[in-house]
Design an enzyme around this catalytic site. Structure first.
Site, PDB file in Angstrom:
ATOM      1  N   LYS A 121      10.599   9.834  -1.821  1.00 51.31           N
ATOM      2  CA  LYS A 121      10.064   8.641  -2.476  1.00 51.31           C
ATOM      3  C   LYS A 121      10.122   7.446  -1.540  1.00 51.31           C
ATOM      4  O   LYS A 121       9.263   6.569  -1.568  1.00 51.31           O
ATOM      5  CB  LYS A 121      10.861   8.346  -3.752  1.00 51.31           C
ATOM      6  CG  LYS A 121      10.397   7.103  -4.497  1.00 51.31           C
ATOM      7  CD  LYS A 121       8.953   7.253  -4.966  1.00 51.31           C
ATOM      8  CE  LYS A 121       8.493   6.018  -5.720  1.00 51.31           C
ATOM      9  NZ  LYS A 121       7.064   6.114  -6.096  1.00 51.31           N
TER      10      LYS A 121
ATOM     11  N   SER B 224     -10.765   2.214  15.362  1.00 55.75           N
ATOM     12  CA  SER B 224      -9.899   2.805  14.359  1.00 55.75           C
ATOM     13  C   SER B 224     -10.585   2.826  13.001  1.00 55.75           C
ATOM     14  O   SER B 224     -11.553   3.538  12.809  1.00 55.75           O
ATOM     15  CB  SER B 224      -8.565   2.063  14.323  1.00 55.75           C
ATOM     16  OG  SER B 224      -7.592   2.869  13.715  1.00 55.75           O
TER      17      SER B 224
END
Length: 335
Positions: free
Chosen positions: A218, A166
């Site tokens: 948000k 990864s």
């Protein structure tokens, strides 16, 4: 009376330890405030390899040979097995990654020093890399640091002995050449994000949680609020966007790679990774480095940065709880 005395004693001891802890913390912070940020250490390895080889040869040599060697040393030859090295230099770095890629702070200093000293097109860098991945911004920065070498015209070889998965592979792919030990873990090209939600637990205890935001996205998934399916869908879109950027990064540095085939989140042992084009050769870092010992000056570069007590406490805590639990706390990451 005995119970009251023991209670008083326990309170007194607790108070004393609390005061001592605060004083120690204050003193420690004042001491650390005056400490230099770190020091760059350079260790030549050619002499180390020659000395070890010479020691093995001497161990099996006859007493007559040892006598000739002793006389040669007395005449001023400090290393009878030494060879004249060319002017090429190979800088050797090591990166051991954790969930937050804290080693990037030292890596950036090492790379800055190498770029300032190395000669493009002539000197090289070998990076020993070990990392199972971690947070997106941290490993993105680490990969960008390695990209500085490529941009400066300095050849980079990445060696993986155990794991580069990864975020670790995000770093490895920057290398001009990637080599790995046969049983090293490679790949895991994917993105994961997870966090617990305590909304039902709070609701069952009649505890209200309020959160106000400006901007539609948000905040998507939260720890304490009620998550909707729209929140989950937006969170998955964010993960997909990061994954696409990850794949685009791979295409930039390894255009020959079939990204859609390998970017499934799974990992491969190095032999299969070689077949898939994720690496270029099967080789340990030791063999990769020793292959250069007769052609170049080998210089091990290590930037040592003194950690504060808070950083050391964070490392210990993370090791206690494990990397996967840490991932769940910190949200989206390259795992």
């Amino acid at each position: 009376m005995l119970n009251e005395y023991l209670l008083f004693l326990a309170q007194t001891v607790t108070l004393v330890f609390a005061v001592l802890f605060v004083l120690a913390a204050v003193v420690r912070m004042r001491q650390e405030g005056g400490v230099a940020p770190g020091r760059l250490q350079v260790r030549p390895l050619n002499g180390v390899f020659r000395q070890r080889a010479e020691a093995l040869r001497r161990a099996g040599a006859s007493s007559t040979w040892r006598g000739r060697l002793r006389r040669k040393l007395q005449r001023g030859s400090t290393d009878p097995g030494a060879v004249e090295l060319p002017d090429k230099r190979v800088y050797i770095l090591e990166f051991r990654g954790d969930i937050r890629a804290r080693a990037v702070e030292g890596l950036r200093e090492e790379i800055s020093a190498i770029i300032a000293a190395a000669r493009p097109g002539q000197d090289e860098v070998i990076l020993r890399l070990e990392s199972p991945g971690g947070a997106v911004p941290a490993y993105g920065l680490a990969a960008s640091q390695l990209a500085r070498l490529r941009e400066a015209g300095i050849h980079l070889t990445v060696c993986v002995d155990r794991v580069a998965a990864s975020g670790g592979y995000l770093m490895a792919v920057v290398g001009d050449r990637i080599v790995a030990a046969p049983f090293a873990l490679i790949g895991s090209i994917g993105v994961v994000g997870s966090l617990p939600n305590f909304h039902r637990w709070l609701r069952n205890r009649d505890i209200d949680f309020e959160q106000h935001t400006a901007g539609a996205y948000k905040r998507t998934l939260t720890l304490f609020g009620e998550n909707t399916e729209a929140d989950r869908e937006r969170f998955r879109e964010d993960l997909a966007h990061i994954h696409e950027q990850f794949k685009g990064f791979l295409r930039r540095y390894r255009p020959q790679l079939d990204v859609e085939t390998v970017a499934t989140g799974e990992f491969w042992l190095a032999e299969r990774a070689l077949e898939a084009g994720l690496i270029d050769a099967l080789q340990t870092s030791d063999d990769c480095i020793m292959a250069q010992r007769e052609q170049a000056h080998l210089l091990e570069v290590d930037y040592r940065q003194r950690e504060g007590w808070s950083q050391r406490l964070a490392v210990v805590t993370e090791r206690l709880f494990g990397q996967r639990n840490a991932m769940e706390r910190f949200g989206p990451g390259l795992e």
